[in-house]
Write an enzyme that holds these catalytic residues in place. Structure first.
Site, PDB file in Angstrom:
ATOM      1  N   CYS A  83     -29.773 -30.438 -28.670  1.00  0.00           N
ATOM      2  CA  CYS A  83     -31.404 -29.517 -28.896  1.00  0.00           C
ATOM      3  C   CYS A  83     -31.840 -31.586 -28.644  1.00  0.00           C
ATOM      4  O   CYS A  83     -30.893 -32.452 -28.955  1.00  0.00           O
ATOM      5  CB  CYS A  83     -31.622 -28.867 -29.716  1.00  0.00           C
ATOM      6  SG  CYS A  83     -31.496 -29.235 -31.127  1.00  0.00           S
TER       7      CYS A  83
HETATM    8  C1  RB5 Z   1     -37.676 -28.814 -29.224  1.00  0.00           C
HETATM    9  O1  RB5 Z   1     -38.886 -29.150 -29.329  1.00  0.00           O
HETATM   10  C2  RB5 Z   1     -37.131 -29.519 -30.558  1.00  0.00           C
HETATM   11  O2  RB5 Z   1     -38.051 -28.894 -31.467  1.00  0.00           O
HETATM   12  C3  RB5 Z   1     -35.242 -28.716 -30.148  1.00  0.00           C
HETATM   13  O3  RB5 Z   1     -34.700 -29.771 -29.447  1.00  0.00           O
HETATM   14  C4  RB5 Z   1     -34.864 -29.412 -31.269  1.00  0.00           C
HETATM   15  O4  RB5 Z   1     -34.746 -30.345 -32.146  1.00  0.00           O
HETATM   16  C5  RB5 Z   1     -34.744 -28.722 -32.359  1.00  0.00           C
HETATM   17  O5  RB5 Z   1     -33.988 -28.908 -33.545  1.00  0.00           O
END
Ligand code: RB5
Length: 170
Positions: A83
């Site tokens: 993420c």
């Molecule tokens: C998405 O914008 C972001 O919050 C997600 O990808 C991640 O970083 C969460 O931990």
């Protein structure tokens, strides 16, 4: 079927599973997922990609669930979740039984996380590290093996007990 044949079949099945890596990412990790999937395939593994399949906004808990379930069901050997920071993905994945997920942005932690802690999902932050470092980290993670020492097994069973208590109170 003889015991020997059963053992041989189980070994063959275990070897086949060891070549399957489950990968998932939200929109933040979409591009790095594509790069890493190619790299992992080139390294000789089969990649099970659970999405996301575009960089449209999506929710990391969904991909954490999909990767975790494939590790739990042994469709895949180890998982990689991406993420933006790696944090949300690891928090979500660790809610699943038998999942040991961690954010590792260095090769030492990626290797030791497997050797000592039997980490089975590596989490990466695509907004934190570059592609070349991500490849090195993925390589260290996939090449590492759990050391299976008594003290490491003991700590894992302590964590397992947390899971049991959590289920009982719920
Ligand atoms: C998405 O914008 C972001 O919050 C997600 O990808 C991640 O970083 C969460 O931990």
């Amino acid at each position: 079927m003889s015991l020997d044949t059963r053992k041989r079949l189980r070994k063959r099945r275990d070897m086949a599973i060891r070549m399957k890596i489950v990968i998932g990412a939200d929109h933040g990790g979409y591009h790095l997922k594509k790069t890493l999937s190619g790299f992992i395939r080139q390294s000789g593994y089969e990649v099970i990609d659970v999405g996301a399949f575009s960089n449209e906004p999506s929710d990391y808990p969904e991909y954490a669930r999909l990767v975790a379930e494939k590790i739990q069901s042994k469709e895949g050997w180890r998982g990689i979740l991406i993420c933006g920071s790696g944090v949300g993905a690891s928090v979500a994945a660790n809610k699943f039984r038998d999942i040991r997920a961690a954010v590792c942005h260095d090769t030492y932690s990626a290797r030791q996380g497997v050797e000592d802690d039997a980490m089975n999902i590596l989490c990466l932050g695509a907004r934190v590290i570059g592609e070349e470092l991500a490849k090195e980290i993925a390589k260290a993670y996939l090449q590492a093996e759990f050391k299976n020492l008594e003290r490491y097994r003991k700590r894992l069973s302590m964590i397992k007990e947390f899971e049991r208590q959590w289920t009982r109170k719920d």
